[in-house]
Design an enzyme around this catalytic site. Structure first.
Site, PDB file in Angstrom:
ATOM      1  N   ARG A 156       2.719   6.335  -3.186  1.00 45.86           N
ATOM      2  CA  ARG A 156       1.306   6.857  -2.391  1.00 45.86           C
ATOM      3  C   ARG A 156       0.615   8.440  -3.060  1.00 45.86           C
ATOM      4  O   ARG A 156       0.157   9.426  -2.251  1.00 45.86           O
ATOM      5  CB  ARG A 156       1.679   7.518  -1.183  1.00 45.86           C
ATOM      6  CG  ARG A 156       2.238   6.337  -0.586  1.00 45.86           C
ATOM      7  CD  ARG A 156       0.988   5.566   0.474  1.00 45.86           C
ATOM      8  NE  ARG A 156       1.410   4.225   1.016  1.00 45.86           N
ATOM      9  CZ  ARG A 156       2.185   3.048   0.768  1.00 45.86           C
ATOM     10  NH1 ARG A 156       2.395   3.054  -0.378  1.00 45.86           N
ATOM     11  NH2 ARG A 156       2.021   1.935   1.862  1.00 45.86           N
TER      12      ARG A 156
ATOM     13  N   SER B 287       0.422   3.830   7.745  1.00 45.81           N
ATOM     14  CA  SER B 287       1.124   4.545   8.788  1.00 45.81           C
ATOM     15  C   SER B 287       0.564   6.647   8.615  1.00 45.81           C
ATOM     16  O   SER B 287       0.099   7.075   7.393  1.00 45.81           O
ATOM     17  CB  SER B 287       2.204   4.669   7.227  1.00 45.81           C
ATOM     18  OG  SER B 287       2.569   3.108   7.107  1.00 45.81           O
TER      19      SER B 287
ATOM     20  N   GLU C  37       0.856  11.272   5.347  1.00 43.19           N
ATOM     21  CA  GLU C  37       0.006   9.872   4.609  1.00 43.19           C
ATOM     22  C   GLU C  37      -1.480  10.666   4.677  1.00 43.19           C
ATOM     23  O   GLU C  37      -1.691  11.034   3.011  1.00 43.19           O
ATOM     24  CB  GLU C  37       0.590   8.926   4.777  1.00 43.19           C
ATOM     25  CG  GLU C  37      -0.014   8.318   3.668  1.00 43.19           C
ATOM     26  CD  GLU C  37      -0.255   6.675   3.813  1.00 43.19           C
ATOM     27  OE1 GLU C  37       0.729   5.975   4.194  1.00 43.19           O
ATOM     28  OE2 GLU C  37      -1.071   6.105   3.977  1.00 43.19           O
TER      29      GLU C  37
HETATM   30  P1  FAD Z   1     -11.171   7.314   2.494  1.00 39.64           P
HETATM   31  O1  FAD Z   1     -10.444   6.847   3.725  1.00 39.64           O
HETATM   32  O2  FAD Z   1     -12.485   7.455   3.021  1.00 39.64           O
HETATM   33  O3  FAD Z   1     -10.364   8.176   1.129  1.00 39.64           O
HETATM   34  C1  FAD Z   1      -9.123   8.783   0.932  1.00 39.64           C
HETATM   35  C2  FAD Z   1      -8.846   9.534   0.225  1.00 39.64           C
HETATM   36  O4  FAD Z   1      -9.453   9.002  -0.971  1.00 39.64           O
HETATM   37  C3  FAD Z   1     -10.156  10.917   0.151  1.00 39.64           C
HETATM   38  O5  FAD Z   1      -9.494  12.031  -0.075  1.00 39.64           O
HETATM   39  C4  FAD Z   1     -10.970  10.559  -0.471  1.00 39.64           C
HETATM   40  O6  FAD Z   1     -12.024  11.996  -0.941  1.00 39.64           O
HETATM   41  C5  FAD Z   1     -10.981   9.955  -1.241  1.00 39.64           C
HETATM   42  N1  FAD Z   1     -11.687   9.828  -1.580  1.00 39.64           N
HETATM   43  C6  FAD Z   1     -12.711   8.187  -1.448  1.00 39.64           C
HETATM   44  N2  FAD Z   1     -13.493   7.680  -2.351  1.00 39.64           N
HETATM   45  C7  FAD Z   1     -13.202   8.826  -3.444  1.00 39.64           C
HETATM   46  C8  FAD Z   1     -14.096   8.324  -4.890  1.00 39.64           C
HETATM   47  N3  FAD Z   1     -14.841   6.513  -5.308  1.00 39.64           N
HETATM   48  N4  FAD Z   1     -13.520   8.781  -5.674  1.00 39.64           N
HETATM   49  C9  FAD Z   1     -13.096   9.723  -5.537  1.00 39.64           C
HETATM   50  N5  FAD Z   1     -11.917  10.335  -4.297  1.00 39.64           N
HETATM   51  C10 FAD Z   1     -12.296   9.702  -3.432  1.00 39.64           C
HETATM   52  N6  FAD Z   1      -2.666   2.567   2.785  1.00 39.64           N
HETATM   53  C11 FAD Z   1      -1.261   2.330   1.499  1.00 39.64           C
HETATM   54  O7  FAD Z   1      -1.186   2.505   0.623  1.00 39.64           O
HETATM   55  N7  FAD Z   1      -0.555   0.548   2.184  1.00 39.64           N
HETATM   56  C12 FAD Z   1      -0.943  -0.111   3.190  1.00 39.64           C
HETATM   57  O8  FAD Z   1      -0.537  -0.973   3.076  1.00 39.64           O
HETATM   58  C13 FAD Z   1      -1.880   0.516   4.282  1.00 39.64           C
HETATM   59  N8  FAD Z   1      -1.727   0.301   5.242  1.00 39.64           N
HETATM   60  C14 FAD Z   1      -2.886   0.168   6.065  1.00 39.64           C
HETATM   61  C15 FAD Z   1      -3.256  -0.417   7.258  1.00 39.64           C
HETATM   62  C16 FAD Z   1      -3.982   0.033   7.964  1.00 39.64           C
HETATM   63  C17 FAD Z   1      -4.316   0.030   9.514  1.00 39.64           C
HETATM   64  C18 FAD Z   1      -4.663   1.572   8.126  1.00 39.64           C
HETATM   65  C19 FAD Z   1      -5.941   1.925   8.689  1.00 39.64           C
HETATM   66  C20 FAD Z   1      -4.990   2.091   6.691  1.00 39.64           C
HETATM   67  C21 FAD Z   1      -3.277   1.522   5.807  1.00 39.64           C
HETATM   68  N9  FAD Z   1      -3.580   2.585   4.385  1.00 39.64           N
HETATM   69  C22 FAD Z   1      -2.739   2.102   3.988  1.00 39.64           C
HETATM   70  C23 FAD Z   1      -3.860   3.662   4.140  1.00 39.64           C
HETATM   71  C24 FAD Z   1      -5.644   3.255   3.356  1.00 39.64           C
HETATM   72  O9  FAD Z   1      -6.140   2.177   3.900  1.00 39.64           O
HETATM   73  C25 FAD Z   1      -5.961   3.140   2.334  1.00 39.64           C
HETATM   74  O10 FAD Z   1      -5.022   4.754   1.605  1.00 39.64           O
HETATM   75  C26 FAD Z   1      -7.045   3.208   1.911  1.00 39.64           C
HETATM   76  O11 FAD Z   1      -7.295   3.044   0.045  1.00 39.64           O
HETATM   77  C27 FAD Z   1      -7.896   4.399   2.234  1.00 39.64           C
HETATM   78  O12 FAD Z   1      -9.233   3.828   1.455  1.00 39.64           O
HETATM   79  P2  FAD Z   1     -10.886   4.486   2.182  1.00 39.64           P
HETATM   80  O13 FAD Z   1     -11.803   4.163   1.083  1.00 39.64           O
HETATM   81  O14 FAD Z   1     -10.652   4.081   3.311  1.00 39.64           O
HETATM   82  O15 FAD Z   1     -10.798   6.896   1.014  1.00 39.64           O
HETATM   83  N1  EPU Z   2      10.667   0.627  11.819  1.00 39.41           N
HETATM   84  C1  EPU Z   2      11.509   1.699  12.804  1.00 39.41           C
HETATM   85  N2  EPU Z   2      10.706   1.366  14.256  1.00 39.41           N
HETATM   86  C2  EPU Z   2       9.166   1.228  14.116  1.00 39.41           C
HETATM   87  C3  EPU Z   2       9.263   0.129  13.183  1.00 39.41           C
HETATM   88  C4  EPU Z   2       9.574   0.467  11.999  1.00 39.41           C
HETATM   89  O1  EPU Z   2      12.013   1.250  13.357  1.00 39.41           O
HETATM   90  O2  EPU Z   2       8.365   1.403  15.734  1.00 39.41           O
HETATM   91  C5  EPU Z   2      11.960   0.484  10.898  1.00 39.41           C
HETATM   92  C6  EPU Z   2      12.067  -1.342  10.848  1.00 39.41           C
HETATM   93  O3  EPU Z   2      13.878  -1.038  10.425  1.00 39.41           O
HETATM   94  C7  EPU Z   2      11.674  -1.379   9.698  1.00 39.41           C
HETATM   95  C8  EPU Z   2      11.405  -0.315   9.077  1.00 39.41           C
HETATM   96  O4  EPU Z   2      11.095   0.287   9.442  1.00 39.41           O
HETATM   97  O5  EPU Z   2      12.307  -2.505   9.046  1.00 39.41           O
HETATM   98  C9  EPU Z   2      10.075  -0.644   7.824  1.00 39.41           C
HETATM   99  O6  EPU Z   2       8.806  -0.983   8.174  1.00 39.41           O
HETATM  100  P1  EPU Z   2       8.105  -1.769   7.568  1.00 39.41           P
HETATM  101  O7  EPU Z   2       7.989  -3.052   7.055  1.00 39.41           O
HETATM  102  O8  EPU Z   2       6.814  -2.191   8.494  1.00 39.41           O
HETATM  103  O9  EPU Z   2       7.520  -1.197   6.748  1.00 39.41           O
HETATM  104  P2  EPU Z   2       6.890   0.920   6.551  1.00 39.41           P
HETATM  105  O10 EPU Z   2       7.898   1.524   6.503  1.00 39.41           O
HETATM  106  O11 EPU Z   2       6.918   1.541   7.810  1.00 39.41           O
HETATM  107  C10 EPU Z   2       5.668   0.978   4.575  1.00 39.41           C
HETATM  108  C11 EPU Z   2       4.337   1.634   4.279  1.00 39.41           C
HETATM  109  C12 EPU Z   2       3.011   0.243   4.729  1.00 39.41           C
HETATM  110  C13 EPU Z   2       3.294  -0.269   4.307  1.00 39.41           C
HETATM  111  C14 EPU Z   2       4.524  -1.327   4.247  1.00 39.41           C
HETATM  112  C15 EPU Z   2       4.294  -2.668   4.010  1.00 39.41           C
HETATM  113  C16 EPU Z   2       4.089   4.029   3.622  1.00 39.41           C
HETATM  114  C17 EPU Z   2       4.612   5.212   4.151  1.00 39.41           C
HETATM  115  N3  EPU Z   2       4.121   2.406   4.591  1.00 39.41           N
HETATM  116  O12 EPU Z   2       5.528   0.747   6.350  1.00 39.41           O
HETATM  117  O13 EPU Z   2       2.178   1.012   4.439  1.00 39.41           O
HETATM  118  O14 EPU Z   2       2.073  -1.668   4.650  1.00 39.41           O
HETATM  119  O15 EPU Z   2       5.654  -0.604   4.326  1.00 39.41           O
HETATM  120  O16 EPU Z   2       4.980  -3.076   2.148  1.00 39.41           O
HETATM  121  O17 EPU Z   2       4.849   3.608   2.757  1.00 39.41           O
HETATM  122  C18 EPU Z   2      -0.291   2.168   4.943  1.00 39.41           C
HETATM  123  O18 EPU Z   2       0.623   3.301   3.705  1.00 39.41           O
HETATM  124  O19 EPU Z   2      -0.473   3.743   5.840  1.00 39.41           O
HETATM  125  C19 EPU Z   2       1.163   1.732   5.314  1.00 39.41           C
HETATM  126  C20 EPU Z   2       0.806   1.072   6.501  1.00 39.41           C
END
Ligand code: FAD
Ligand code: EPU
Length: 337
Positions: A164, A235, A332
């Protein structure tokens, strides 16, 4: 380039919190980038680059210029014997881009299906899910420096990707505008299906990018709230990474503490969701701000929560987890004060 004043950002962030931008513009082409550059150099006012707003929390109104990056386009840039190189402009929707690569018959991005947001933001925190990070297939990206107008290309080694993390997140926020990103997708795919949940869902299946993508989508939909239904930013905290000795010591008193050994060093990643859950926060609600009852790592807006109400819960969670486990959680998403 049109600049609007006093604009609501409620529909431009997936938390759905109300915040007003003093100014808002859309960057749709190179001319708009030039106008933004000129405007920035003639006005002593901060600017914020915005993609899909899915990794941001606005605590207050934004007293500056929000530039929504809406550059569009994608193509197959080139190929060699081993890989194809695909490029997308920063404003393309990430998930649509992933599906497009799969439709073209390419593999490599399937585990990153359904992550919200835009292509240009994906390298900022080196998005990751289900055992894969953007850095696995990243090739290069292009930027424009909004201080001096320089155009630069970054190869992978210069991006300082980590969990991240990237050079752009730690050093150049709002200064380097990422205009496009290129991926190197190998012609001989390597499947990553060992992540818990995915492994079980795919047992006995003939693997393909499409099959894995569909399993990832189903797994995500079962765990993570849909921002179109309930506001959230995924997250809210990073999973803490610690020395194996610290992890073992903590496990003495908390025997079910999850631990995931990291490749290439002695570190162990534990689960922030588990820590928050154990501290009793899952399903917590105060007014419209709360913690998802399905996943303790996700803060949610039940309707009209403000950014500062959500941030208050984040601070309370950090204090409570630190008190119980001695671990300081790190948010995050980017928190805009
Ligand atoms: P924004 O929120 O608009 O911006 C994020 C950052 O990027 C800001 O600092 C912004 O200034 C900068 N930025 C945006 N565009 C540009 C550009 N063109 N040039 C320079 N800087 C820029 N993240 C994960 O890593 N893994 C996941 O599994 C994951 N799951 C998610 C699930 C949900 C339901 C949600 C809501 C979010 C999740 N995220 C996850 C977080 C998020 O989706 C990612 O970080 C995504 O890449 C953010 O994209 P955005 O376009 O919305 O960025
Ligand atoms: N868990 C709990 N309680 C909860 C949720 C999770 O105990 O309410 C524990 C369980 O042990 C579970 C473990 O947490 O097995 C891991 O949970 P999960 O598999 O959902 O993954 P996570 O660590 O919570 C991360 C990333 C996600 C990504 C998933 C799948 C981070 C901060 N988050 O979540 O990314 O989608 O793994 O790879 O690394 C994001 O960055 O926004 C994001 C959603």
């Amino acid at each position: 380039m049109e600049i609007n004043q006093n604009v609501s950002l409620k529909d431009l962030n997936t938390f759905g919190v109300e915040a007003k931008a003093k100014y808002l513009c859309h960057i749709r082409n190179l001319q708009d980038i030039e106008s933004l550059f000129e405007w920035k150099n003639n006005n002593d006012i901060p600017n914020l680059l915005l993609g899909g707003g899915s990794n941001l929390l606005f605590k207050n109104d934004y007293d500056g210029l929000v530039a929504k990056v809406s550059l569009m386009g994608k193509d197959i840039a080139e190929e060699d014997d081993e890989a194809v190189f695909v490029s997308a402009a920063a404003g393309e929707n990430w998930h649509d881009f992933v599906l497009w690569t799969i439709e073209q018959g390419f593999a490599g991005l399937e585990n990153l299906s359904l992550i919200p947001g835009c292509v240009g933001a994906a390298p900022i925190q080196n998005i990751g899910a289900y055992g894969v990070e953007l850095s696995n297939t990243f090739h290069s990206l292009q930027t424009v420096n909004l201080d001096n107008g320089d155009i630069q290309e970054f190869s992978k080694e210069h991006c300082q990707f980590g969990y991240r993390e990237s050079y752009f997140k730690s050093q150049t926020l709002d200064k380097l505008l990422i205009t496009s990103v290129t991926f190197r997708l190998p012609k001989k795919p390597e499947w990553h299906v060992n992540y818990a949940g995915l492994r079980e869902a795919l047992a006995g299946e003939i693997l393909s990018a499409d099959v894995i993508s569909k399993a990832v989508i189903a797994e995500r939909q079962s765990k993570l709230p849909d921002p179109r239904v309930i506001g959230n930013a995924g997250s809210f905290f990073k999973n803490p990474v610690m020395k194996v000795s610290d992890f073992e010591a903590l496990k003495d008193t908390h025997e079910n503490l999850p631990g995931f050994p990291q490749v290439g060093n002695d570190d162990v990643k534990t689960s922030a969701g588990w820590l928050i859950d154990q501290a009793g926060w899952k399903g917590y609600r105060k007014g419209d701000a709360g913690v998802s009852d399905n996943h303790a790592l996700v803060l949610v807006n039940h309707g009209n929560a403000t950014g500062s109400e959500l941030w208050q819960i984040a601070e309370d969670i950090m204090a409570s987890v630190e008190d119980k486990f001695g671990i300081r959680l790190e948010p995050e998403p980017r928190v805009i004060a």
